[in-house]
Design a protein around this motif. Structure first.
Motif, PDB file in Angstrom:
ATOM      1  N   MET A  17      -7.302  -0.937   3.491  1.00 20.78           N
ATOM      2  CA  MET A  17      -6.849  -1.299   2.157  1.00 20.78           C
ATOM      3  C   MET A  17      -6.002  -2.570   2.193  1.00 20.78           C
ATOM      4  SD  MET A  17      -5.849   2.426   0.530  1.00 20.78           S
ATOM      5  CE  MET A  17      -5.522   1.766  -1.105  1.00 20.78           C
TER       6      MET A  17
ATOM      7  N   ARG B  17      -5.173   9.074  -2.049  1.00 24.56           N
ATOM      8  CA  ARG B  17      -6.236   9.066  -3.053  1.00 24.56           C
ATOM      9  C   ARG B  17      -7.565   8.620  -2.430  1.00 24.56           C
ATOM     10  NH1 ARG B  17      -4.218   5.541  -6.370  1.00 24.56           N
ATOM     11  NH2 ARG B  17      -3.041   7.050  -7.585  1.00 24.56           N
TER      12      ARG B  17
ATOM     13  N   ARG C 184       0.515   7.172  -1.835  1.00 24.61           N
ATOM     14  CA  ARG C 184      -0.359   7.754  -2.848  1.00 24.61           C
ATOM     15  C   ARG C 184      -1.727   7.058  -2.841  1.00 24.61           C
ATOM     16  NH1 ARG C 184       1.170   8.353  -9.290  1.00 24.61           N
ATOM     17  NH2 ARG C 184      -0.677   9.550  -9.920  1.00 24.61           N
ATOM     18  N   ASP C 185      -1.728   5.711  -2.657  1.00 28.12           N
ATOM     19  CA  ASP C 185      -2.988   4.970  -2.558  1.00 28.12           C
ATOM     20  C   ASP C 185      -3.826   5.488  -1.400  1.00 28.12           C
ATOM     21  OD1 ASP C 185      -2.296   3.303  -4.672  1.00 28.12           O
ATOM     22  OD2 ASP C 185      -1.373   1.804  -3.368  1.00 28.12           O
TER      23      ASP C 185
ATOM     24  N   ILE D 181       0.865  -1.182   0.000  1.00 28.01           N
ATOM     25  CA  ILE D 181       0.000   0.000   0.000  1.00 28.01           C
ATOM     26  C   ILE D 181       0.901   1.231   0.000  1.00 28.01           C
ATOM     27  CG2 ILE D 181      -1.878   1.208   1.154  1.00 28.01           C
ATOM     28  CD1 ILE D 181      -2.622  -1.622   0.347  1.00 28.01           C
ATOM     29  N   SER D 182       0.813   2.030  -1.042  1.00 27.17           N
ATOM     30  CA  SER D 182       1.651   3.228  -1.133  1.00 27.17           C
ATOM     31  C   SER D 182       0.965   4.413  -0.461  1.00 27.17           C
ATOM     32  CB  SER D 182       1.934   3.562  -2.601  1.00 27.17           C
ATOM     33  OG  SER D 182       0.742   3.987  -3.252  1.00 27.17           O
TER      34      SER D 182
ATOM     35  N   ARG E 192      -6.907  -6.051   0.236  1.00 24.59           N
ATOM     36  CA  ARG E 192      -6.000  -6.595  -0.774  1.00 24.59           C
ATOM     37  C   ARG E 192      -5.374  -7.920  -0.328  1.00 24.59           C
ATOM     38  NH1 ARG E 192      -2.721  -1.297  -3.169  1.00 24.59           N
ATOM     39  NH2 ARG E 192      -4.582  -0.095  -3.774  1.00 24.59           N
TER      40      ARG E 192
END
Length: 333
Positions: free
Chosen positions: A307, A173, A169-170, A166-167, A311
């Motif tokens: 997240m 966003r 940026r993720d 999980i970045s 995932r």
């Protein structure tokens, strides 16, 4: 048709002749062996392993008992048996992978996990064992089940954990999608800067001895001896002992419930009575307290965890389908 009947009869007569020729004790042993094989049989072959009918029946009883306790409903008849057996096949595949990788579960960690399960149910380990016996199970059976689950968890972490990332940026966003105007609720937490001395149970130190030892150390602290020096000398928490028992700033949820509850109730700069947890007996001292605004940090972490769980669940499901399709599995229901 007649020739097949005669051949079958010949085999029966041949077996009878052999039994007659055997001593009575050997006849009895052979009969018991045949009876056991007739009562138990292979219901699935999984690579080089097997699942027996007796194992399936035991698992079915567990599933039905759990459903009754939770008020849930189950599929009926063959459908339930096939679903439970399929779950056992997948478990067996993962346990085979654990054996191939020489994975193991440390007895100390296993005992700690069992004690934690008992405490989460508001019971001592002895009371937990009594409850299991009343429910038709034994502590040994649960111990083996927990050991298997811990091995499977190790395999899953090795095989699936690296597939999920999980970045930042993720996270940003998704945060923007959920709350375009920014955080709506403020999150403020209280942190404690604390230190402790842990006296654990060992093969040479039972619970009463550990408690007596913790009480003796507390008496020495009250008489003015150095907390840091005693932590370095006596504490079984090697990670903090070298630093005089210092744990740094602790947030809610970072310690086990018994420790956190006692820590939150302690006045500053006072040493607690011995506090029992699954790790042993703690002597706790709170040095400072502060309140921290973690609104944005908290939201980011919640989003990251959500997240990751989603995932990881998807990756785990895909990996299980992968290893299942690659294995040799012969269902014999």
């Amino acid at each position: 048709m007649r020739s097949r009947k005669i051949a079958s009869l010949g085999r029966v007569l041949g077996l009878a002749a052999c039994l007659v020729a055997l001593p009575l004790t050997l006849q009895a042993q052979e009969y018991q062996s045949l009876e056991r094989r007739s009562l138990d049989q292979v219901v699935a072959v999984v690579n080089d392993g097997v699942i027996m009918q007796s194992e399936l029946e035991e698992r079915l009883q567990q599933v039905q008992r759990q459903a009754e306790e939770q008020g849930g409903s189950l599929p009926t008849g063959v459908n339930l048996r096939r679903q439970v057996l399929e779950r056992m096949v997948v478990e067996e595949l993962q346990l085979q992978m654990a054996r191939d990788a020489n994975l193991s579960v440390d007895d100390t960690e296993l005992n700690r996990q069992l004690r934690s399960i008992a405490e989460s149910n508001g019971m001592s380990l002895d009371a937990f064992a009594d409850r299991l016996e009343a429910d038709g199970m034994s502590l040994g059976q649960v111990r083996e089940q927990v050991r298997r689950e811990m091995l499977i968890r190790q395999v899953q972490q090795r095989q699936v954990g690296g597939r999920v990332s999980i970045s930042d940026r993720d996270v940003e966003r998704l945060l923007a999608q959920q709350a375009p105007g920014g955080p709506t609720e403020q999150a403020v937490i209280e942190e404690n800067r604390a230190r402790h001395i842990l006296i654990g149970m060992t093969p040479n130190r039972d619970e009463s001895q550990a408690r007596a030892m913790a009480n003796d150390i507390r008496r020495r602290l009250q008489q003015g001896e150095s907390f840091a020096a005693l932590a370095q000398e006596m504490s079984d928490d090697q990670g903090s002992a070298l630093n005089g028992g210092e744990l740094g700033w602790l947030r809610p949820g970072q310690t086990v419930p018994a420790f956190e509850e006692a820590m939150n109730e302690l006045p500053l700069n006072q040493v607690s009575e011995p506090v029992r947890s699954q790790f042993g007996y703690h002597l706790i001292e709170v040095l400072e307290r502060r309140r921290q605004d973690v609104t944005q940090e908290s939201q980011r972490e919640q989003v990251r965890q959500a997240m990751f769980q989603r995932r990881a669940s998807e990756a785990l499901e895909g990996w299980i389908q992968e290893i299942r399709s690659q294995a040799y599995v012969d269902i014999r229901l």
